[in-house]
Write an enzyme that holds these catalytic residues in place. Structure first.
Site, mmCIF file in Angstrom:
data_model
loop_
_atom_site.group_PDB
_atom_site.id
_atom_site.type_symbol
_atom_site.label_atom_id
_atom_site.label_comp_id
_atom_site.label_asym_id
_atom_site.label_seq_id
_atom_site.Cartn_x
_atom_site.Cartn_y
_atom_site.Cartn_z
ATOM 1 N N CYS A 215 0.916 -1.185 0.438
ATOM 2 C CA CYS A 215 -0.314 0.030 0.423
ATOM 3 C C CYS A 215 1.134 0.974 0.403
ATOM 4 C CB CYS A 215 -0.787 0.058 0.798
ATOM 5 S SG CYS A 215 0.226 0.289 3.092
ATOM 6 N N GLY A 216 0.524 2.315 0.488
ATOM 7 C CA GLY A 216 1.316 3.914 0.152
ATOM 8 C C GLY A 216 1.841 4.270 1.420
#
Lengths: 462, 95
Positions: free
Chosen positions: B11-12
């Protein structure tokens, strides 16, 4: 009984997040319907996370304090506000007295707004309630009044819902995420900067036609874009600037390489520790999501998620790669700013992600808007750092003697916490009334003219 | 005894949404008798973390041609369509 309660309060106050938060989280999870075993484990894991974060922050503060003082001596610049990164900010925010109450408060605000049809967003991103706690903690720190902090946290939760609704159509069409909105207070505050930059750049011939290809930039930077390598390089640069005259060659080499490795370690370890915090919060957030979804009814609802889901987009990644050197440069040259950037260079994609729909992923414009937001941010952060530091103490983080002040890009650089804290600083409780009024006015015009507002935030015209 | 599979979850931040996905995956697959190891990383680190990985599950877009199957999903965050994604993941692991 009174003695017992005051003794309990003293224990909670002195042990802070390691003790108080697990107890609160256990009860909140139970109330929301989690199984007792899971709720208990969640509380314990959260306490463990705070112990882990404290260890890593100690390592970082030690390393950065030394080089910070050396920099002041060598370069004659005062950079005594150290960027400790958003993972620290999140832990601090959840650990303060406002943070203890933020989860129930924000859930209540969300349910109230849904019932009154003031929002379409169901914010299931419990983790990012830390932003509301952060704003509340700044207000509590500046006013010395816990109630003001709690009200500010509630207003921040409402602000996030409004910004999420406003940008939802833009995000859904640009990122291809139907039914999703982003009530994330690191990302959404960028929209005004993007609107201004677009308006400004459109007026400059030449610049208004410029584009850059995100894939090329991403490939060229390669491994350099990774936080660990970034931490190492920044450590080496700061080390050389701070320690080049620290003694004979061997001493300098050991100090410089040591700092590089220490900061690289922080970049890897701090997010790991914070992900333990997230793991502990999970049973709560799952229970809260089910609790809220059950009560949301069947009308059109956006599910509010973390902007972490936007960050992989090439425009966001490439823009932030280009902004890292810009940010470091600003950090060294801006007059009047006392902030030295370090741990939060990895959060820049979050700051720029909401520019992308408005700018159709045009990196040239995104870099300009990002530079602008950072530029303003350095001064907001310098002003807010004493509040940030006192919130950290409130949360029970151990700071070394004569420690530097602290900040972080997320959210110490951003206008919502600064706005809340400034208004309360000058106007007391009327500051909160003004924030509520401003938000009310914005929501009124948004509801009256929804389509135009959505297009202004980057939604397609059709 | 089938070989233990490794799933890389991206994810980020490698903190927030990927933790939700990784922990849910571990729990759900364990309940179905499937033994997996999960690792978490940021989207920008996937290329360096890919060796020895059987499947990538991500909440955010990733560059193409990683050489292993990639499943991009928000189902673990929203709770919508979770069952379908789990079936897809089990198929991708070829179990």
């Amino acid at each position: 009984m009174d003695t017992f309660l005051s003794a309990l309060k003293a224990v909670i106050d002195s042990l802070g997040a390691t003790i108080a938060l697990p107890i609160i989280i256990f009860f909140v999870a139970l109330i929301l319907g989690a199984k007792p075993g899971k709720a208990f484990r969640a509380g314990v894991v959260i306490g463990i996370a705070f112990i882990g974060i404290n260890l890593v922050i100690g390592l970082m503060w030690g390393a950065l304090s030394e080089v910070g003082q050396a920099l002041v001596k060598n370069l004659g610049i005062t950079r005594d506000v150290v960027d400790v990164g958003w993972p620290s900010a999140a832990a601090i925010a959840f650990g303060t007295k406002v943070g203890l109450w933020v989860i129930p408060i924000a859930i209540l605000v969300n349910i109230l707004f849904l019932v009154l049809r003031w929002t379409k967003t169901l914010n299931v991103d419990i983790w990012n309630f830390w932003h509301f706690a952060f704003i509340g903690s700044m207000v509590a720190a500046v006013s010395g009044n816990l109630a003001y902090g709690l009200i500010a946290a509630a207003l921040a939760a409402a602000l996030a819902l409004f910004l999420a609704d406003w940008t939802a159509k833009a995000v859904q069409s640009f990122y291809g995420l139907p039914g999703i909105s982003i009530p994330h207070l690191t990302t959404a505050p960028g929209v005004p900067f993007a609107i201004f930059t677009n308006w400004f750049v459109d007026k400059i011939p030449g610049l208004n036609k410029m584009e850059a290809d995100p894939e090329t930039i991403r490939k060229r930077f390669g491994v350099m874009g990774e936080p660990v390598i970034l931490g190492l390089i920044i450590g080496l640069i700061l080390g050389i600037l701070g320690f080049y005259n620290a003694g004979d060659f061997q001493t300098v080499l050991v100090k410089v390489l040591g700092l590089g490795m220490n900061l690289a370690a922080v970049m890897l370890l701090l997010p790991r520790m914070v992900s333990i915090l997230m793991e502990g919060l999970m049973p709560v957030s799952e229970a809260a999501r089910e609790f809220m979804q059950k009560r949301a009814g069947s009308r059109e609802i956006y599910i509010g998620l973390d902007s972490a889901i936007l960050i992989g987009h090439p425009a966001a990644i490439s823009t932030s790669l280009l902004l890292v050197p810009v940010a470091i440069l600003l950090s060294l040259i801006l007059p009047g700013s006392r902030v030295i950037l370090f741990a939060d260079l990895a959060i820049i994609p979050f700051v720029v992600a909401m520019f992308a729909p408005l700018m159709r992923g045009n990196i040239v414009r995104m870099v300009i808007a990002g530079t602008l937001e950072l530029l303003v941010g350095f001064y907001l952060a310098t002003w807010m750092s004493p509040l940030f530091t006192s919130a950290a103490l409130d949360a029970g983080f151990k700071m070394p003697e004569n420690a530097l002040s602290i900040t972080s890009i997320g959210d110490g650089f951003l206008w919502p916490p600064a706005l809340f804290a400034q208004l309360v600083n000058y106007l007391g409780v009327f500051g909160l009334v003004i924030v509520a009024a401003l938000l009310g006015v914005a929501m009124f015009f948004y509801m009256k003219n929804t389509k135009a507002w959505e297009i202004a935030a980057g939604a397609p015209k059709e | 005894m089938p070989m233990r599979k490794t799933i890389l979850v991206a994810c980020g931040t490698a903190v927030a949404t990927s933790t939700v996905v990784a922990k849910s995956l571990e729990e759900i697959l364990r309940d179905r008798g499937i033994d997996v190891v999960t690792r978490q990383c940021k989207a920008s680190e996937v290329a360096s973390m890919i060796s020895g990985v059987d499947l990538v599950v991500t909440t955010t877009p990733l560059p193409g041609n990683l050489g292993v199957p990639v499943i991009q999903t928000l189902a673990f965050l929203t709770g919508i369509g979770k069952e379908a994604v789990i079936t897809q993941i089990i198929q991708a692991l070829k179990l």
